[in-house]
Design a protein around this motif. Structure first.
Motif, PDB file in Angstrom:
ATOM      1  N   PHE A   1      -6.359  -2.088  -6.314  1.00  0.00           N
ATOM      2  CA  PHE A   1      -6.416  -1.843  -4.869  1.00  0.00           C
ATOM      3  C   PHE A   1      -6.036  -3.108  -4.089  1.00  0.00           C
ATOM      4  O   PHE A   1      -5.319  -3.036  -3.080  1.00  0.00           O
ATOM      5  N   GLN A   2      -6.508  -4.237  -4.576  1.00  0.00           N
ATOM      6  CA  GLN A   2      -6.209  -5.505  -3.909  1.00  0.00           C
ATOM      7  C   GLN A   2      -4.715  -5.816  -3.980  1.00  0.00           C
ATOM      8  O   GLN A   2      -4.105  -6.218  -2.983  1.00  0.00           O
ATOM      9  N   GLN A   3      -4.118  -5.617  -5.140  1.00  0.00           N
ATOM     10  CA  GLN A   3      -2.701  -5.900  -5.304  1.00  0.00           C
ATOM     11  C   GLN A   3      -1.843  -4.952  -4.482  1.00  0.00           C
ATOM     12  O   GLN A   3      -0.821  -5.354  -3.915  1.00  0.00           O
ATOM     13  N   TYR A   4      -2.248  -3.710  -4.420  1.00  0.00           N
ATOM     14  CA  TYR A   4      -1.514  -2.720  -3.622  1.00  0.00           C
ATOM     15  C   TYR A   4      -1.532  -3.112  -2.145  1.00  0.00           C
ATOM     16  O   TYR A   4      -0.495  -3.098  -1.468  1.00  0.00           O
ATOM     17  N   ASN A   5      -2.702  -3.499  -1.650  1.00  0.00           N
ATOM     18  CA  ASN A   5      -2.807  -3.920  -0.252  1.00  0.00           C
ATOM     19  C   ASN A   5      -1.953  -5.154   0.019  1.00  0.00           C
ATOM     20  O   ASN A   5      -1.347  -5.282   1.090  1.00  0.00           O
ATOM     21  N   GLN A   6      -1.897  -6.039  -0.963  1.00  0.00           N
ATOM     22  CA  GLN A   6      -1.078  -7.244  -0.802  1.00  0.00           C
ATOM     23  C   GLN A   6       0.401  -6.891  -0.705  1.00  0.00           C
ATOM     24  O   GLN A   6       1.132  -7.447   0.115  1.00  0.00           O
ATOM     25  N   VAL A   7       0.836  -5.946  -1.537  1.00  0.00           N
ATOM     26  CA  VAL A   7       2.233  -5.496  -1.461  1.00  0.00           C
ATOM     27  C   VAL A   7       2.529  -4.900  -0.084  1.00  0.00           C
ATOM     28  O   VAL A   7       3.571  -5.192   0.521  1.00  0.00           O
ATOM     29  N   LEU A   8       1.625  -4.100   0.431  1.00  0.00           N
ATOM     30  CA  LEU A   8       1.834  -3.483   1.743  1.00  0.00           C
ATOM     31  C   LEU A   8       1.895  -4.538   2.845  1.00  0.00           C
ATOM     32  O   LEU A   8       2.713  -4.435   3.768  1.00  0.00           O
ATOM     33  N   GLU A   9       1.041  -5.547   2.738  1.00  0.00           N
ATOM     34  CA  GLU A   9       1.035  -6.618   3.746  1.00  0.00           C
ATOM     35  C   GLU A   9       2.352  -7.390   3.758  1.00  0.00           C
ATOM     36  O   GLU A   9       2.796  -7.868   4.807  1.00  0.00           O
ATOM     37  N   GLU A  10       2.986  -7.478   2.586  1.00  0.00           N
ATOM     38  CA  GLU A  10       4.215  -8.250   2.461  1.00  0.00           C
ATOM     39  C   GLU A  10       5.472  -7.400   2.613  1.00  0.00           C
ATOM     40  O   GLU A  10       6.585  -7.912   2.478  1.00  0.00           O
ATOM     41  N   SER A  11       5.298  -6.112   2.889  1.00  0.00           N
ATOM     42  CA  SER A  11       6.428  -5.189   2.956  1.00  0.00           C
ATOM     43  C   SER A  11       6.557  -4.576   4.346  1.00  0.00           C
ATOM     44  O   SER A  11       5.626  -4.625   5.163  1.00  0.00           O
ATOM     45  N   ASP A  12       7.714  -3.981   4.591  1.00  0.00           N
ATOM     46  CA  ASP A  12       7.964  -3.253   5.835  1.00  0.00           C
ATOM     47  C   ASP A  12       7.563  -1.802   5.611  1.00  0.00           C
ATOM     48  O   ASP A  12       8.371  -0.972   5.175  1.00  0.00           O
ATOM     49  N   VAL A  13       6.297  -1.503   5.884  1.00  0.00           N
ATOM     50  CA  VAL A  13       5.760  -0.156   5.637  1.00  0.00           C
ATOM     51  C   VAL A  13       6.048   0.733   6.836  1.00  0.00           C
ATOM     52  O   VAL A  13       5.752   0.376   7.983  1.00  0.00           O
ATOM     53  N   ILE A  14       6.628   1.891   6.567  1.00  0.00           N
ATOM     54  CA  ILE A  14       6.908   2.873   7.616  1.00  0.00           C
ATOM     55  C   ILE A  14       5.687   3.779   7.747  1.00  0.00           C
ATOM     56  O   ILE A  14       5.346   4.512   6.813  1.00  0.00           O
ATOM     57  N   LYS A  15       5.024   3.726   8.879  1.00  0.00           N
ATOM     58  CA  LYS A  15       3.772   4.460   9.047  1.00  0.00           C
ATOM     59  C   LYS A  15       3.911   5.700   9.918  1.00  0.00           C
ATOM     60  O   LYS A  15       3.003   6.533   9.945  1.00  0.00           O
TER      61      LYS A  15
ATOM     62  N   ASN B   1     -11.800   0.610 -16.446  1.00  0.00           N
ATOM     63  CA  ASN B   1     -11.356   0.888 -15.078  1.00  0.00           C
ATOM     64  C   ASN B   1     -12.207   0.185 -14.037  1.00  0.00           C
ATOM     65  O   ASN B   1     -11.740  -0.097 -12.931  1.00  0.00           O
ATOM     66  N   SER B   2     -13.447  -0.106 -14.379  1.00  0.00           N
ATOM     67  CA  SER B   2     -14.311  -0.816 -13.430  1.00  0.00           C
ATOM     68  C   SER B   2     -13.762  -2.196 -13.099  1.00  0.00           C
ATOM     69  O   SER B   2     -14.029  -2.742 -12.031  1.00  0.00           O
ATOM     70  N   GLN B   3     -12.977  -2.755 -14.011  1.00  0.00           N
ATOM     71  CA  GLN B   3     -12.306  -4.028 -13.757  1.00  0.00           C
ATOM     72  C   GLN B   3     -10.911  -3.820 -13.174  1.00  0.00           C
ATOM     73  O   GLN B   3     -10.456  -4.590 -12.331  1.00  0.00           O
ATOM     74  N   ILE B   4     -10.236  -2.775 -13.626  1.00  0.00           N
ATOM     75  CA  ILE B   4      -8.842  -2.558 -13.233  1.00  0.00           C
ATOM     76  C   ILE B   4      -8.715  -2.101 -11.785  1.00  0.00           C
ATOM     77  O   ILE B   4      -7.874  -2.614 -11.026  1.00  0.00           O
ATOM     78  N   LEU B   5      -9.523  -1.147 -11.371  1.00  0.00           N
ATOM     79  CA  LEU B   5      -9.315  -0.521 -10.064  1.00  0.00           C
ATOM     80  C   LEU B   5      -9.462  -1.492  -8.891  1.00  0.00           C
ATOM     81  O   LEU B   5      -8.608  -1.488  -7.991  1.00  0.00           O
ATOM     82  N   PRO B   6     -10.509  -2.315  -8.828  1.00  0.00           N
ATOM     83  CA  PRO B   6     -10.591  -3.255  -7.700  1.00  0.00           C
ATOM     84  C   PRO B   6      -9.366  -4.170  -7.610  1.00  0.00           C
ATOM     85  O   PRO B   6      -8.853  -4.438  -6.513  1.00  0.00           O
TER      86      PRO B   6
END
Length: 272
Positions: free
Chosen positions: A43-57, A35-40
């Motif tokens: 988190f990075q991939q999740y943020n990238q998806v949000l940046e490329e998506s229409d997130v309703i906040k 997990n020490s390799q997986i989690l960072p």
């Protein structure tokens, strides 16, 4: 030592020493990638998806997704603390995002990153329906299913390499083996492995939604609506990454009373 023996011993040794434990089932799990390799990366991939998506906040729906998400996450942490795993989620960073998209989908990434698409909300129909979906996705994150899928893929690749070495230099035989191994490992190992994870997430999720105060009976009703939305179609179960709709509905109905009993251990006896 031959190359074949070396890779075989290496593969077996890696499997034996690289195991974790699923706290909800008590069973050993594959953990070749820590997990020490997986989690960072997650988190990075999740943020990238949000940046490329229409997130309703803002708004009622976004607030509901966050409210339900944190209630389910808190329920999981209560369960973990009560059952001897108080620090299990210390490296998790819970986040629940609503994405404006017609896809009928929701997903989880390792470390507690959850995304809902607006397209699934009409089928969820109500907050308890959202909780059934959320419980399932949170369960995927808690059970380290992402880690296990990565580990299984590595083992599949390594086993294929061992088989290729054993065959030798005959290219035709190698091609036949690669085709047979790819199909056999997919149908016989990887797809059943994925379906097992889906069923496990259902079993964990329905308990978490009940502990969070949501009626676990809604889980089966949700999947009845999912079945109706899909027209009752889909590939045969043995060709799918997911159990059939009918199997899920039946399983969830059989789990409902157990989920209520689990919630009662936390003082929850009425549900919304």
């Amino acid at each position: 030592m031959t190359k074949f023996k070396f890779y075989t011993i290496f593969l077996i040794s890696a499997i034996l020493v690289s195991c974790g434990t699923n706290p909800f089932t008590g069973k050993s799990t594959l953990a070749l990638v820590p997990n020490s390799q997986i989690l960072p990366t997650s988190f990075q991939q999740y943020n990238q998806v949000l940046e490329e998506s229409d997130v309703i906040k803002e708004g009622e729906q976004a607030q509901m997704i966050e409210r339900v998400g944190y209630k389910i996450a808190n329920a999981s942490e209560r369960w973990l603390a009560k059952n001897g795993y108080p620090d299990y989620t210390e490296n998790y960073k819970w986040e629940f995002s609503l994405i404006n998209d017609d896809q009928v989908n929701a997903w989880a990434m390792p470390g507690g990153k959850i995304a809902f698409y607006t397209g699934i909300l009409p089928i969820a129909e109500n907050e308890a329906g959202v909780a059934a979906i959320m419980g399932h996705e949170v369960a995927h994150a808690l059970a380290n299913h992402g880690q296990q899928r990565m580990s299984a893929a590595q083992i599949q690749q390594a086993a294929g390499a061992v088989g290729t070495i054993a065959i030798g230099d005959d290219q035709q035989s190698q091609q036949l083996f690669a085709t047979a191994f790819g199909l056999g490992s997919q149908l016989g190992v990887m797809l059943p492995f994925s379906r097992k994870h889906e069923t496990e997430a259902d079993e964990i999720g329905i308990k978490l939604m009940a502990i969070a105060g949501y009626n676990p009976e809604e889980a089966a009703e949700l999947w009845q609506r999912m079945k109706e939305n899909s027209g009752g179609g889909g590939p045969p179960q043995f060709l799918s990454t997911h159990p059939s709709n009918d199997s899920r509905i039946q399983n969830l109905r059989s789990m409902t009373e157990e989920a209520k009993k689990e919630a009662a251990k936390f003082g929850v006896t009425s549900f919304e």
